[in-house]
Design an enzyme around this catalytic site. Structure first.
Site, PDB file in Angstrom:
ATOM      1  N   LYS A  54       0.610  -1.248  -0.213  1.00 36.58           N
ATOM      2  CA  LYS A  54      -0.005  -0.078  -0.069  1.00 36.58           C
ATOM      3  C   LYS A  54       0.844   1.456  -0.062  1.00 36.58           C
ATOM      4  CE  LYS A  54      -1.811  -0.939   3.636  1.00 36.58           C
ATOM      5  NZ  LYS A  54      -1.534  -2.456   3.871  1.00 36.58           N
ATOM      6  N   ASP A 100      -5.981  -4.342   6.858  1.00 42.56           N
ATOM      7  CA  ASP A 100      -7.219  -4.459   6.362  1.00 42.56           C
ATOM      8  C   ASP A 100      -8.121  -3.647   7.625  1.00 42.56           C
ATOM      9  OD1 ASP A 100      -6.715  -6.519   7.944  1.00 42.56           O
ATOM     10  OD2 ASP A 100      -7.863  -7.874   7.001  1.00 42.56           O
ATOM     11  N   LYS A 119       3.723   2.818  12.531  1.00 45.69           N
ATOM     12  CA  LYS A 119       5.213   2.459  12.417  1.00 45.69           C
ATOM     13  C   LYS A 119       5.865   3.553  11.311  1.00 45.69           C
ATOM     14  CE  LYS A 119       4.975  -1.002   8.335  1.00 45.69           C
ATOM     15  NZ  LYS A 119       3.500  -1.074   8.272  1.00 45.69           N
TER      16      LYS A 119
END
Length: 304
Positions: free
Chosen positions: A51, A164, A77
């Site tokens: 992504k 997700d 992160k």
């Protein structure tokens, strides 16, 4: 700007609630934080599917088309934008904590970094594990951007969202987005995750303006399984990026594909990102896709 206490930031206190479908109560978007002057895309997909690579190259492609772009990383992160900025930039949570959560003391340059092609980069960060709501962090990030007038000169906002959809916090960017985009590979796990995201966008569309835009195939030679799912649900393939070593190497080099050495495969990938960006800017029709039940996905993709 009001002083935000750490407790309010972590707990998401004093925010209104709204139902998002049966059995669901989520944090309602602060009306002050609505994005009204840009096209907004929220990029979702299974963890590790690419992504951030997709989002950063898409942002760079929008910039190549002359658009003023803002990318907001929504992962604790905080590595969404490092191929654009060449470093790990401070998160909104970091800089708020540095001023004891007195948001009025912040300057725009404290939490916004200009990256490749002029893309403006922000990392929302997240509360300490197990202590709060990521959705509230996203809301406060957008509010800061508005109060510093950073959205007034922006054409495109790209949210790059963790994994997700598993809770209202991770779904929060959908409250701001015009279109939800899903990154998936041509495999069962990716499509299973995509189905959950389709369900989340479908639920948010009942109360907000977000609609499903479609799926971007990534790290996949073929798209037959994705297309089988699309045919069954009403999803649509928006773009296709094969499993190329040069794409992996670009992330290791902290670079977008537009900065890599020229080669036929790099040029082909760049062209696909530019085509995808131009298509999204022109406007993709909202999809009325509906999720399948878990058993239906097993049956559809040939699992016993």
């Amino acid at each position: 700007m009001n002083h935000i206490t750490r407790t309010e930031l972590i707990r998401g206190a004093n925010t209104a609630k709204v139902g998002d479908g049966a059995g669901s109560v989520q944090v309602h978007m602060d009306q002050v934080a609505k994005i009204e002057t840009a096209k907004v895309f929220a990029v979702y997909g299974k963890g590790g599917i690419g992504k951030s690579t997709t989002s950063s190259n898409l942002s760079a492609a929008f910039a190549k088309l002359g658009k003023r772009v803002l990318q907001i990383g929504c992962d604790p992160k905080h590595d969404s934008t490092f191929t654009l900025t060449k470093r790990m930039i401070p998160t909104v949570i970091d800089v708020l904590e540095s001023v004891d959560f007195h948001a009025e003391e912040l300057r725009a340059e404290d939490f916004v970094v200009e990256g490749y092609g002029g893309v403006m980069c922000v990392e929302a960060g997240g509360p300490p594990a197990g202590t709060g709501c990521g959705g509230y962090v996203v809301g406060q990030t957008v509010k800061l951007l508005k109060e510093h007038h950073l959205l007034e000169d922006t054409d495109v906002v790209v949210f790059d969202v963790l994994g997700d959809v598993v809770c209202g916090g991770f779904a929060a960017p959908l409250l701001h987005a015009d279109r939800g985009l899903i990154v998936a590979a041509n495999d069962f796990d990716s499509i299973f995750a995509m189905n959950r995201i389709v369900a989340a966008i479908h639920a948010k569309a009942k109360n907000y303006g977000v609609r499903i835009g479609g799926v971007i195939a990534n790290r996949s030679k073929d798209v037959d399984q994705i297309e089988r799912y699309n045919d069954a649900t009403g999803m649509k393939l928006l773009g296709h990026f094969p499993d190329l070593d040069v794409i992996r190497r670009s992330r290791l080099k902290k670079a977008t594909l537009f900065e890599m050495d020229d080669s036929p495969e790099v040029e082909a990938v760049r062209a696909e990102y530019l085509r995808l960006a131009a298509s999204l800017w022109a406007g993709v029709d909202p999809l009325e896709a509906g999720p399948l039940k878990d058993r239906e996905i097993f049956d559809l993709l040939g699992y016993d």
